[in-house]
Design a protein around this motif. Structure first.
Motif, PDB file in Angstrom:
ATOM      1  N   GLU A  35       0.876  -1.183   0.000  1.00  0.00           N
ATOM      2  CA  GLU A  35       0.000   0.000   0.000  1.00  0.00           C
ATOM      3  C   GLU A  35       0.898   1.213   0.000  1.00  0.00           C
ATOM      4  O   GLU A  35       1.860   1.293   0.767  1.00  0.00           O
ATOM      5  N   GLY A  36       0.613   2.156  -0.856  1.00  0.00           N
ATOM      6  CA  GLY A  36       1.419   3.364  -0.930  1.00  0.00           C
ATOM      7  C   GLY A  36       2.314   3.346  -2.161  1.00  0.00           C
ATOM      8  O   GLY A  36       2.131   2.577  -3.089  1.00  0.00           O
ATOM      9  N   VAL A  37       3.329   4.234  -2.132  1.00  0.00           N
ATOM     10  CA  VAL A  37       4.200   4.447  -3.280  1.00  0.00           C
ATOM     11  C   VAL A  37       5.636   4.143  -2.888  1.00  0.00           C
ATOM     12  O   VAL A  37       6.088   4.480  -1.791  1.00  0.00           O
ATOM     13  N   VAL A  38       6.382   3.523  -3.813  1.00  0.00           N
ATOM     14  CA  VAL A  38       7.796   3.228  -3.612  1.00  0.00           C
ATOM     15  C   VAL A  38       8.592   4.137  -4.545  1.00  0.00           C
ATOM     16  O   VAL A  38       8.406   4.095  -5.760  1.00  0.00           O
ATOM     17  N   ASN A  39       9.458   4.960  -3.974  1.00  0.00           N
ATOM     18  CA  ASN A  39      10.336   5.804  -4.781  1.00  0.00           C
ATOM     19  C   ASN A  39      11.518   4.934  -5.211  1.00  0.00           C
ATOM     20  O   ASN A  39      12.285   4.456  -4.386  1.00  0.00           O
ATOM     21  N   LEU A  40      11.664   4.731  -6.515  1.00  0.00           N
ATOM     22  CA  LEU A  40      12.704   3.855  -7.036  1.00  0.00           C
ATOM     23  C   LEU A  40      14.111   4.391  -6.771  1.00  0.00           C
ATOM     24  O   LEU A  40      15.070   3.627  -6.726  1.00  0.00           O
ATOM     25  N   ASN A  41      14.253   5.709  -6.577  1.00  0.00           N
ATOM     26  CA  ASN A  41      15.579   6.298  -6.396  1.00  0.00           C
ATOM     27  C   ASN A  41      16.035   6.338  -4.944  1.00  0.00           C
ATOM     28  O   ASN A  41      17.234   6.394  -4.679  1.00  0.00           O
ATOM     29  N   THR A  42      15.087   6.288  -3.997  1.00  0.00           N
ATOM     30  CA  THR A  42      15.490   6.445  -2.595  1.00  0.00           C
ATOM     31  C   THR A  42      15.031   5.309  -1.684  1.00  0.00           C
ATOM     32  O   THR A  42      15.409   5.282  -0.516  1.00  0.00           O
ATOM     33  N   ALA A  43      14.240   4.396  -2.174  1.00  0.00           N
ATOM     34  CA  ALA A  43      13.677   3.342  -1.314  1.00  0.00           C
ATOM     35  C   ALA A  43      14.756   2.398  -0.806  1.00  0.00           C
ATOM     36  O   ALA A  43      15.730   2.096  -1.497  1.00  0.00           O
ATOM     37  N   LEU A  44      14.580   1.945   0.409  1.00  0.00           N
ATOM     38  CA  LEU A  44      15.480   0.965   1.007  1.00  0.00           C
ATOM     39  C   LEU A  44      15.230  -0.404   0.372  1.00  0.00           C
ATOM     40  O   LEU A  44      14.136  -0.668  -0.146  1.00  0.00           O
ATOM     41  N   LEU A  48      11.757  -2.032  -1.349  1.00  0.00           N
ATOM     42  CA  LEU A  48      11.648  -2.498  -2.737  1.00  0.00           C
ATOM     43  C   LEU A  48      11.165  -3.944  -2.798  1.00  0.00           C
ATOM     44  O   LEU A  48      10.442  -4.331  -3.706  1.00  0.00           O
ATOM     45  N   GLU A  49      11.542  -4.725  -1.815  1.00  0.00           N
ATOM     46  CA  GLU A  49      11.162  -6.126  -1.803  1.00  0.00           C
ATOM     47  C   GLU A  49       9.680  -6.329  -1.483  1.00  0.00           C
ATOM     48  O   GLU A  49       9.144  -7.415  -1.666  1.00  0.00           O
ATOM     49  N   ILE A  62      18.166  -3.435  -9.134  1.00  0.00           N
ATOM     50  CA  ILE A  62      17.633  -2.057  -9.076  1.00  0.00           C
ATOM     51  C   ILE A  62      18.639  -1.144  -8.378  1.00  0.00           C
ATOM     52  O   ILE A  62      18.905  -0.023  -8.832  1.00  0.00           O
ATOM     53  N   LEU A  63      19.206  -1.609  -7.272  1.00  0.00           N
ATOM     54  CA  LEU A  63      20.188  -0.794  -6.540  1.00  0.00           C
ATOM     55  C   LEU A  63      21.425  -0.522  -7.398  1.00  0.00           C
ATOM     56  O   LEU A  63      21.935   0.614  -7.420  1.00  0.00           O
ATOM     57  N   ASP A  64      21.906  -1.532  -8.128  1.00  0.00           N
ATOM     58  CA  ASP A  64      23.061  -1.336  -9.002  1.00  0.00           C
ATOM     59  C   ASP A  64      22.746  -0.349 -10.122  1.00  0.00           C
ATOM     60  O   ASP A  64      23.556   0.512 -10.455  1.00  0.00           O
ATOM     61  N   TYR A  65      21.555  -0.461 -10.704  1.00  0.00           N
ATOM     62  CA  TYR A  65      21.162   0.422 -11.805  1.00  0.00           C
ATOM     63  C   TYR A  65      21.076   1.875 -11.318  1.00  0.00           C
ATOM     64  O   TYR A  65      21.607   2.775 -11.951  1.00  0.00           O
ATOM     65  N   ALA A  74       9.313   5.770 -14.226  1.00  0.00           N
ATOM     66  CA  ALA A  74       9.076   4.423 -13.720  1.00  0.00           C
ATOM     67  C   ALA A  74       9.205   3.389 -14.834  1.00  0.00           C
ATOM     68  O   ALA A  74       9.513   2.227 -14.575  1.00  0.00           O
ATOM     69  N   ASP A  75       9.011   3.814 -16.079  1.00  0.00           N
ATOM     70  CA  ASP A  75       9.110   2.884 -17.209  1.00  0.00           C
ATOM     71  C   ASP A  75      10.541   2.403 -17.442  1.00  0.00           C
ATOM     72  O   ASP A  75      10.747   1.391 -18.113  1.00  0.00           O
ATOM     73  N   GLU A  76      11.536   3.101 -16.909  1.00  0.00           N
ATOM     74  CA  GLU A  76      12.923   2.657 -17.048  1.00  0.00           C
ATOM     75  C   GLU A  76      13.169   1.352 -16.290  1.00  0.00           C
ATOM     76  O   GLU A  76      14.197   0.704 -16.491  1.00  0.00           O
ATOM     77  N   LEU A  77      12.239   0.970 -15.465  1.00  0.00           N
ATOM     78  CA  LEU A  77      12.386  -0.262 -14.686  1.00  0.00           C
ATOM     79  C   LEU A  77      12.473  -1.495 -15.592  1.00  0.00           C
ATOM     80  O   LEU A  77      13.026  -2.514 -15.195  1.00  0.00           O
TER      81      LEU A  77
END
Length: 159
Positions: A35-44, A48-49, A62-65, A74-77
């Motif tokens: 529930e909620g939003v995950v920031n791909l650039n700052t999430a722990l 992310l899991e 994701i962390l390496d990228y 978000a489409d860069e995922l």
């Protein structure tokens, strides 16, 4: 009444799929939900899991990228190995590239395995009635041949 081969094949396939799948997973599997939003650039990594379909290997990718170049959309995922367009489309409501991460695990819902398919009725051997044709109805059965009295044995030359 005979059961068509196609129906038997379908029933066997369904039974194998149901029983084979149930044997490979626990009785009460849980589905990941967020529930909620995950920031791909700052999430722990733990956050992310929480995303469905994202495990430890994808989290590391994701962390390496994002260490090399941050996500702009978000489409860069889809550039992450193992994540495709369908997965991104499914996750899009929970993905962001800026702003705070507000994601938390939703209550895990237990998934009940599907009930086993009903057992097919017991098959009894097919006993066919005698075949009745127009020929057997039209003529009565033949009488046995009559035995003629033999007056003399003509084979031996005696009267």
């Amino acid at each position: 009444m005979a059961i068509p081969r196609r129906a038997l094949t379908l029933a066997a396939t369904v039974a194998l799929t149901a029983f084979g799948g149930a044997a490979n997973r626990p009785a009460h599997a849980t589905v990941k939900a967020v529930e909620g939003v995950v920031n791909l650039n700052t999430a722990l990594p733990a956050t992310l899991e929480l995303l469905p379909g994202v495990g430890p290997a994808k989290v590391q990718s994701i962390l390496d990228y994002r260490r090399k170049h941050p996500f702009r959309t978000a489409d860069e995922l889809v550039r992450i190995k193992g994540i495709g367009h369908k997965m991104v489309k499914r996750l899009r409501p929970h993905l962001a590239v800026n702003g705070p991460t507000t994601a938390e695990a939703a209550r895990a819902t237990a998934v009940e395995p599907p009930p086993p398919p009903p057992r097919p009725p017991e098959r009894r051997p097919l006993v066919c009635p005698p075949v009745v044709t127009a020929r057997s109805i039209a003529r009565p059965p033949r009488p046995p041949p009559r035995m003629l009295p033999v007056a003399a044995n003509h084979c031996l030359g005696r009267p």
